[in-house]
Design a protein around this motif. Structure first.
Motif, PDB file in Angstrom:
ATOM      1  N   ARG A  45     125.138  43.638  97.599  1.00 18.76           N
ATOM      2  CA  ARG A  45     124.389  42.545  97.009  1.00 18.76           C
ATOM      3  C   ARG A  45     123.079  42.372  97.774  1.00 18.76           C
ATOM      4  NH1 ARG A  45     127.433  36.901  95.929  1.00 18.76           N
ATOM      5  NH2 ARG A  45     128.819  38.436  94.938  1.00 18.76           N
ATOM      6  N   ASP A  46     121.972  42.487  97.074  1.00 18.29           N
ATOM      7  CA  ASP A  46     120.663  42.457  97.704  1.00 18.29           C
ATOM      8  C   ASP A  46     119.835  41.284  97.208  1.00 18.29           C
ATOM      9  OD1 ASP A  46     120.435  46.047  97.484  1.00 18.29           O
ATOM     10  OD2 ASP A  46     121.011  44.840  99.207  1.00 18.29           O
ATOM     11  N   LEU A  47     119.042  40.758  98.099  1.00 20.99           N
ATOM     12  CA  LEU A  47     118.101  39.701  97.747  1.00 20.99           C
ATOM     13  C   LEU A  47     116.987  40.272  96.878  1.00 20.99           C
ATOM     14  CD1 LEU A  47     117.071  36.766  98.142  1.00 20.99           C
ATOM     15  CD2 LEU A  47     115.858  37.597 100.167  1.00 20.99           C
ATOM     16  N   VAL A  48     116.700  39.597  95.778  1.00 20.26           N
ATOM     17  CA  VAL A  48     115.643  40.005  94.869  1.00 20.26           C
ATOM     18  C   VAL A  48     114.406  39.134  95.047  1.00 20.26           C
ATOM     19  CG1 VAL A  48     114.987  40.375  92.464  1.00 20.26           C
ATOM     20  CG2 VAL A  48     117.344  40.815  93.203  1.00 20.26           C
ATOM     21  N   VAL A  49     114.610  37.838  95.034  1.00 19.20           N
ATOM     22  CA  VAL A  49     113.499  36.902  95.113  1.00 19.20           C
ATOM     23  C   VAL A  49     114.006  35.562  95.613  1.00 19.20           C
ATOM     24  CG1 VAL A  49     113.821  36.276  92.682  1.00 19.20           C
ATOM     25  CG2 VAL A  49     111.634  35.793  93.793  1.00 19.20           C
ATOM     26  N   LEU A  50     113.164  34.841  96.303  1.00 19.47           N
ATOM     27  CA  LEU A  50     113.506  33.493  96.714  1.00 19.47           C
ATOM     28  C   LEU A  50     112.305  32.581  96.592  1.00 19.47           C
ATOM     29  CD1 LEU A  50     112.378  32.544  99.797  1.00 19.47           C
ATOM     30  CD2 LEU A  50     113.934  34.383 100.475  1.00 19.47           C
ATOM     31  N   ILE A  51     112.604  31.313  96.482  1.00 22.05           N
ATOM     32  CA  ILE A  51     111.584  30.283  96.544  1.00 22.05           C
ATOM     33  C   ILE A  51     112.044  29.270  97.571  1.00 22.05           C
ATOM     34  CG2 ILE A  51     112.569  29.008  94.581  1.00 22.05           C
ATOM     35  CD1 ILE A  51     109.626  28.270  93.858  1.00 22.05           C
ATOM     36  N   THR A  52     111.174  28.927  98.487  1.00 20.79           N
ATOM     37  CA  THR A  52     111.551  28.084  99.608  1.00 20.79           C
ATOM     38  C   THR A  52     111.487  26.611  99.248  1.00 20.79           C
ATOM     39  OG1 THR A  52     109.347  27.797 100.575  1.00 20.79           O
ATOM     40  CG2 THR A  52     110.532  29.826 101.119  1.00 20.79           C
ATOM     41  N   ASP A  53     111.924  25.799 100.196  1.00 15.81           N
ATOM     42  CA  ASP A  53     111.915  24.358  99.993  1.00 15.81           C
ATOM     43  C   ASP A  53     110.515  23.809  99.759  1.00 15.81           C
ATOM     44  OD1 ASP A  53     112.067  23.155 103.439  1.00 15.81           O
ATOM     45  OD2 ASP A  53     111.266  25.026 102.637  1.00 15.81           O
ATOM     46  N   ILE A  54     109.504  24.508 100.246  1.00 15.33           N
ATOM     47  CA  ILE A  54     108.131  24.047 100.064  1.00 15.33           C
ATOM     48  C   ILE A  54     107.366  24.890  99.048  1.00 15.33           C
ATOM     49  CG2 ILE A  54     107.984  22.954 102.314  1.00 15.33           C
ATOM     50  CD1 ILE A  54     106.448  25.418 103.289  1.00 15.33           C
ATOM     51  N   GLY A  55     108.070  25.699  98.287  1.00 13.89           N
ATOM     52  CA  GLY A  55     107.461  26.411  97.184  1.00 13.89           C
ATOM     53  C   GLY A  55     106.958  27.805  97.470  1.00 13.89           C
ATOM     54  N   GLY A  56     107.162  28.297  98.674  1.00 15.30           N
ATOM     55  CA  GLY A  56     106.785  29.657  98.957  1.00 15.30           C
ATOM     56  C   GLY A  56     107.674  30.639  98.221  1.00 15.30           C
ATOM     57  N   GLU A  57     107.114  31.763  97.827  1.00 15.89           N
ATOM     58  CA  GLU A  57     107.845  32.771  97.078  1.00 15.89           C
ATOM     59  C   GLU A  57     107.843  34.092  97.816  1.00 15.89           C
ATOM     60  OE1 GLU A  57     106.025  30.824  92.992  1.00 15.89           O
ATOM     61  OE2 GLU A  57     106.194  33.006  93.143  1.00 15.89           O
ATOM     62  N   LYS A  58     108.956  34.800  97.734  1.00 19.00           N
ATOM     63  CA  LYS A  58     109.078  36.108  98.341  1.00 19.00           C
ATOM     64  C   LYS A  58     109.829  37.017  97.389  1.00 19.00           C
ATOM     65  CE  LYS A  58     108.900  39.294 101.556  1.00 19.00           C
ATOM     66  NZ  LYS A  58     107.611  39.915 101.950  1.00 19.00           N
ATOM     67  N   TYR A  59     109.252  38.171  97.104  1.00 18.71           N
ATOM     68  CA  TYR A  59     109.840  39.133  96.188  1.00 18.71           C
ATOM     69  C   TYR A  59     110.098  40.446  96.893  1.00 18.71           C
ATOM     70  CZ  TYR A  59     107.968  35.975  92.604  1.00 18.71           C
ATOM     71  OH  TYR A  59     107.665  34.879  91.826  1.00 18.71           O
ATOM     72  N   VAL A  60     111.204  41.072  96.548  1.00 13.71           N
ATOM     73  CA  VAL A  60     111.412  42.428  97.015  1.00 13.71           C
ATOM     74  C   VAL A  60     110.352  43.312  96.359  1.00 13.71           C
ATOM     75  CG1 VAL A  60     113.018  43.093  95.181  1.00 13.71           C
ATOM     76  CG2 VAL A  60     113.166  44.202  97.412  1.00 13.71           C
ATOM     77  N   ASP A  61     109.905  44.325  97.087  1.00 17.89           N
ATOM     78  CA  ASP A  61     108.774  45.127  96.630  1.00 17.89           C
ATOM     79  C   ASP A  61     108.970  45.696  95.224  1.00 17.89           C
ATOM     80  OD1 ASP A  61     107.909  46.607  99.871  1.00 17.89           O
ATOM     81  OD2 ASP A  61     107.450  44.663  98.989  1.00 17.89           O
ATOM     82  N   SER A  62     110.172  46.081  94.896  1.00 19.41           N
ATOM     83  CA  SER A  62     110.420  46.762  93.637  1.00 19.41           C
ATOM     84  C   SER A  62     110.208  45.881  92.410  1.00 19.41           C
ATOM     85  CB  SER A  62     111.832  47.337  93.620  1.00 19.41           C
ATOM     86  OG  SER A  62     112.806  46.316  93.714  1.00 19.41           O
ATOM     87  N   VAL A  63     110.209  44.562  92.580  1.00 20.03           N
ATOM     88  CA  VAL A  63     110.032  43.670  91.439  1.00 20.03           C
ATOM     89  C   VAL A  63     108.712  42.922  91.481  1.00 20.03           C
ATOM     90  CG1 VAL A  63     112.528  43.391  91.312  1.00 20.03           C
ATOM     91  CG2 VAL A  63     111.141  41.618  92.418  1.00 20.03           C
ATOM     92  N   GLU A  64     107.942  43.110  92.522  1.00 23.24           N
ATOM     93  CA  GLU A  64     106.660  42.427  92.665  1.00 23.24           C
ATOM     94  C   GLU A  64     105.780  42.706  91.456  1.00 23.24           C
ATOM     95  OE1 GLU A  64     104.160  39.848  94.327  1.00 23.24           O
ATOM     96  OE2 GLU A  64     105.734  40.614  95.645  1.00 23.24           O
ATOM     97  N   GLY A  65     105.261  41.641  90.870  1.00 23.70           N
ATOM     98  CA  GLY A  65     104.396  41.769  89.712  1.00 23.70           C
ATOM     99  C   GLY A  65     105.119  41.778  88.385  1.00 23.70           C
ATOM    100  N   ARG A  66     106.434  41.948  88.410  1.00 21.47           N
ATOM    101  CA  ARG A  66     107.206  41.964  87.173  1.00 21.47           C
ATOM    102  C   ARG A  66     108.137  40.767  87.052  1.00 21.47           C
ATOM    103  NH1 ARG A  66     110.871  45.514  86.541  1.00 21.47           N
ATOM    104  NH2 ARG A  66     111.111  46.078  88.756  1.00 21.47           N
ATOM    105  N   PHE A  67     108.637  40.296  88.172  1.00 22.86           N
ATOM    106  CA  PHE A  67     109.528  39.139  88.190  1.00 22.86           C
ATOM    107  C   PHE A  67     108.772  37.927  88.711  1.00 22.86           C
ATOM    108  CE2 PHE A  67     113.940  41.339  88.733  1.00 22.86           C
ATOM    109  CZ  PHE A  67     113.637  42.195  87.686  1.00 22.86           C
TER     110      PHE A  67
END
Length: 120
Positions: A45-67
């Motif tokens: 099970r791998d992390l794909v994307v998250l949004i933090t408590d203050i609205g920051g976003e982090k995407y795994v490279d493979s989905v950047e720009g698509r998700f």
């Protein structure tokens, strides 16, 4: 305890789009990080994307720009818009809520998983 209920998902052709939603309920103090993980058959099970408590976003490279992850005003519902889906992204997608997700924090709850199938 935090309960997470996922919706959306299903079958889509390669290059198509799907939108997942996750609604949190239960005992929630403050604003949690929320994230989507996915687990393909035979894989971890791998992390794909998250949004933090203050609205920051982090995407795994493979989905950047698509998700795109977004959070509704109540801060308890997150959506994941998935575009240009690829067959290899067929997996069970899990919603997650916690603190400092992906950075050594802890998880408050997991959704039961939502199947996304990408095939012709």
């Amino acid at each position: 305890q935090v309960q997470l209920v996922e919706s959306g998902g299903g079958l889509v052709h390669p290059g198509g789009s799907l939108r997942l939603s996750c609604a949190a309920s239960g005992v929630i103090f403050g604003i949690l990080d929320m994230a989507w993980y996915r687990q393909a058959p035979g894989k971890q099970r791998d992390l794909v994307v998250l949004i933090t408590d203050i609205g920051g976003e982090k995407y795994v490279d493979s989905v950047e720009g698509r998700f795109t992850i977004s959070r509704e005003n109540d801060k308890k519902t997150v959506n994941l818009q998935m575009n240009s889906l690829k067959p290899e992204e067929t997996a069970v997608y899990f919603c997650n809520a916690g603190v400092n997700i992906g950075y050594g924090g802890y998880h408050e709850g997991w959704g039961k998983g939502n199947q996304v199938t990408v095939r012709s």
